[in-house]
Write an enzyme that holds these catalytic residues in place. Structure first.
Site, PDB file in Angstrom:
ATOM      1  N   ILE A 193       0.839  -1.199   0.000  1.00 19.06           N
ATOM      2  CA  ILE A 193       0.000   0.000   0.000  1.00 19.06           C
ATOM      3  C   ILE A 193       0.874   1.250   0.000  1.00 19.06           C
ATOM      4  CG2 ILE A 193      -1.842   1.262   1.147  1.00 19.06           C
ATOM      5  CD1 ILE A 193      -2.664  -1.498   0.122  1.00 19.06           C
ATOM      6  N   LYS A 194       0.667   2.083  -1.013  1.00 18.31           N
ATOM      7  CA  LYS A 194       1.448   3.306  -1.164  1.00 18.31           C
ATOM      8  C   LYS A 194       0.655   4.477  -0.586  1.00 18.31           C
ATOM      9  CE  LYS A 194       4.430   5.191  -4.816  1.00 18.31           C
ATOM     10  NZ  LYS A 194       4.650   5.195  -6.286  1.00 18.31           N
TER      11      LYS A 194
END
EC number: 2.2.1.2
Length: 217
Positions: free
Chosen positions: A82-83
């Site tokens: 997850i960015k």
């Protein structure tokens, strides 16, 4: 050093992965736009090609909305990373997600102070942007150097993911400083193999071999 490719182009990803040199993929909203495909569809395909982390970015800016998007993205595949943006809400989401066992990539890092906060939040990766700092007459490599020093001082496990990489020299300098990962466009990664003396030497060897009239197989 790990090599990630910064693209959502499945053809380029497959080609680089087949070389055995690819450790992961980073994407962002701009790259998804360029790919012209549904984010879930293209990200799922990328995750099926690459075994390593595939960074998929939330677009929300508020904590609860970030967590909702992160939950949706994490369902795409087990290797989703997850960015998150380097904001207070992004750091809060990072802490929560890493505590739940998710990989996280805190992006848009432009200072050592920001990188320190990302490490404190338990980020798997922090993404300092080299090229964008160079654009404003600030040496992006100085930032990589500062982060490396700080992380080594305190034993932080957050990996330095050198981003906004535009040249092969960026890759070399990041490696010399000790960045854990570099993410670069496909063309930049392919350009690492190039050297005029390699081409010239190969040309000479092939010409001389042809003169022998022999075949190996």
């Amino acid at each position: 050093m790990k090599f990630f490719v910064d693209t959502a182009d499945v053809k380029d990803i497959r080609e680089l992965n087949d070389l055995g040199l690819l450790d992961g993929v980073t994407t962002n909203p701009s790259l998804i736009l360029k790919a012209g495909r549904d984010i879930v569809e293209v990200t799922k395909e990328i995750c099926s090609i690459v075994e390593g982390p595939v960074s998929a970015e939330v677009t929300a800016t508020e904590y609860s909305a970030m967590m909702k998007e992160a939950a949706a993205l994490s369902k795409i595949a087990d290797n989703i990373c997850i960015k998150l943006p380097l904001t207070l809400d992004g750091l809060k989401a990072c802490k929560a997600l890493t505590s739940d066992g998710h990989q996280t990539n805190v992006t848009l890092c432009f200072s050592a102070n920001q990188a320190l906060l990302a490490a404190k939040a338990g980020a798997t990766f922090v993404s300092p942007f080299i090229g964008r700092l160079d654009d404003i007459a600030v040496d992006g490599m100085d930032l990589i150097r500062e982060i490396r020093h700080i992380y080594d001082n305190y034993g932080y496990e957050t990996e330095i993911l050198a981003a906004s990489v535009r040249t092969v020299n960026h890759v070399k300098e990041a490696a010399l400083i000790g960045a854990d990962v570099v993410t670069a466009p496909p063309a930049t990664l392919k350009a690492l193999v190039k050297h005029p003396l390699t081409d010239k030497g190969l040309e000479t060897f092939l010409a001389d071999w042809a003169k022998t009239g022999q075949k190996i197989a």
